[in-house]
Enzyme design. Sequence first.
Site: not given
Ligand code: NAD
Length: 473
Positions: A146, A200, A202, A205-206, A244, A278, A452
């Site tokens: 985002n 890559g 989540g 790579v994640g 976060e 967020c 952060e």
């Molecule tokens: P997401 O959890 O789908 O993905 C975030 C990142 O994590 C991506 O790089 C993804 O590839 C990776 N990922 C996803 N599942 C994983 C797993 N099981 N293991 C390892 N890595 C994994 O989130 P999104 O859809 O990309 O982002 C939106 C979310 O992020 C919303 O809930 C938003 O509130 C939150 N957000 C929080 C903040 C904050 O500072 N608190 C800031 C921005 C976004």
Amino acid sequence: MNFSQLYTDGAWVAPLSTDRIAVENPATREIIAHVPACGQADTDRAVAAANAAAPRWQGTSPAARIEIAQRALEHLLAARDDIIELEIAELGSSRKQTVAAHFEFQVQRIRTFIRLAERIPWETKLEHSTMLREPFGVVAAITPWNYPLGQVVQKLLPALLTGNTVVLKPSQHTPLTVYYLVDAFHRAGLPAGVLNLVTGRGGEVGDRLSAHPDVDMVSFTGSTSGGITVAQKALQTVKQIHLELGGKSPLLLLPGGDAAVAARVTLGSLLPNCGQTCSALSRLLVPIDRKEEAEAAVRQELARYTVGDPTDPATDIGCLSGRRQYDKVRHYIEQGLAEGATMLTGSVPPADPQGGYFVEPVVFTDVTPQMTIAREEIFGPVLSVLTYTDIDEGVRLANDTVYGLNAAVCGPHAEAVRVAKRIRSGNVYINDAPRDITAPFGGYKQSGIGREGGLVGLLDFTQTKVIFDETRE
Ligand code: NAD
């Protein structure tokens, strides 16, 4: 920029994986690039480089690290126009929002981190010992789509300035602008292995980064469910965990507050990134006897926003980030209606949109605390208006969420401050107070662990060591 490469051990290199991820422009549905879909081999190669570089980078002086960050910022600024065009294309956010929030604000953040890094208390004398602050070692930085550049800045600058090496995995949905940030550090002369980029998914790579035995800290920004999965994996080798996560943040209009200010602050937080922020204020809590007045104020404020082509300088709100997000937001809008909320503005978006993933802002009123749209993070331009009868109920509703990321209180100053102290969230704004770029950001409850931004955000990438020296009393 060559998006088919990765950055590992100080060089742009071909990936070991042959798999690719297509990156779509959500406003036009055109495929604008492909990036590597890495697997374990690419991830392990990056972690090995970060691990090998860690002792030397930790040993460089803080001043030398600051100097490299300053040079990197100059290279980033030189690529300003390319980055802005690419950010509009990969995310679909409006030009206005992209210039202000996705680029200029991030530049200010980088400057702030550089400035505050000079204030890190590396050594503190205690009564009979010395406390040191040291880096963790290898940091895995996993970021969402985002704020593609911003979420990386929040981790990368503090991690590097405090002497950690980094393996960065941006979101697979918006991985492109990050290439410019990584390249800026490359051009700035960052030593080999200190920063590594692995693109890559989540689950690949994640997942590998979270579990990797040579990663010392995982700093994750994303959904609460993703954060829980990452933390569970990271705990197996007791890594430092920094999360976060999501939010469902309220604005509480007090009985003596200004409804126009409340409407302006709420929509100003919710709409510019098409609801995909967020910390967005997505619940507006108003005194029951001021419901009509608050609704009118929201309508009036909403009229100032235009939705449209993100590249048009006059557009305020672009589109959602892609099909997945569009379907999700559409589903929540349908659910709001099905559960009995009143749609004050907007409409149900079509199941099969022609062109890009555009959604007109939707304001629901007559929302009750049990409704799904009052409880779950929608991450779209959807506002829920709820009512309360007295302040205690207002505070209870504000806190009636598993999240605790952000909040705002509109009302007479002294009373608003008293109420702000009762709200369980990491940030609370009073009336239309501006953001302080030196302030830490992060959540209570299921919105996260750690902070952060600002000096606190720098210190979160350090651990403490104490030296007991026999020559000292
Ligand atoms: P997401 O959890 O789908 O993905 C975030 C990142 O994590 C991506 O790089 C993804 O590839 C990776 N990922 C996803 N599942 C994983 C797993 N099981 N293991 C390892 N890595 C994994 O989130 P999104 O859809 O990309 O982002 C939106 C979310 O992020 C919303 O809930 C938003 O509130 C939150 N957000 C929080 C903040 C904050 O500072 N608190 C800031 C921005 C976004």
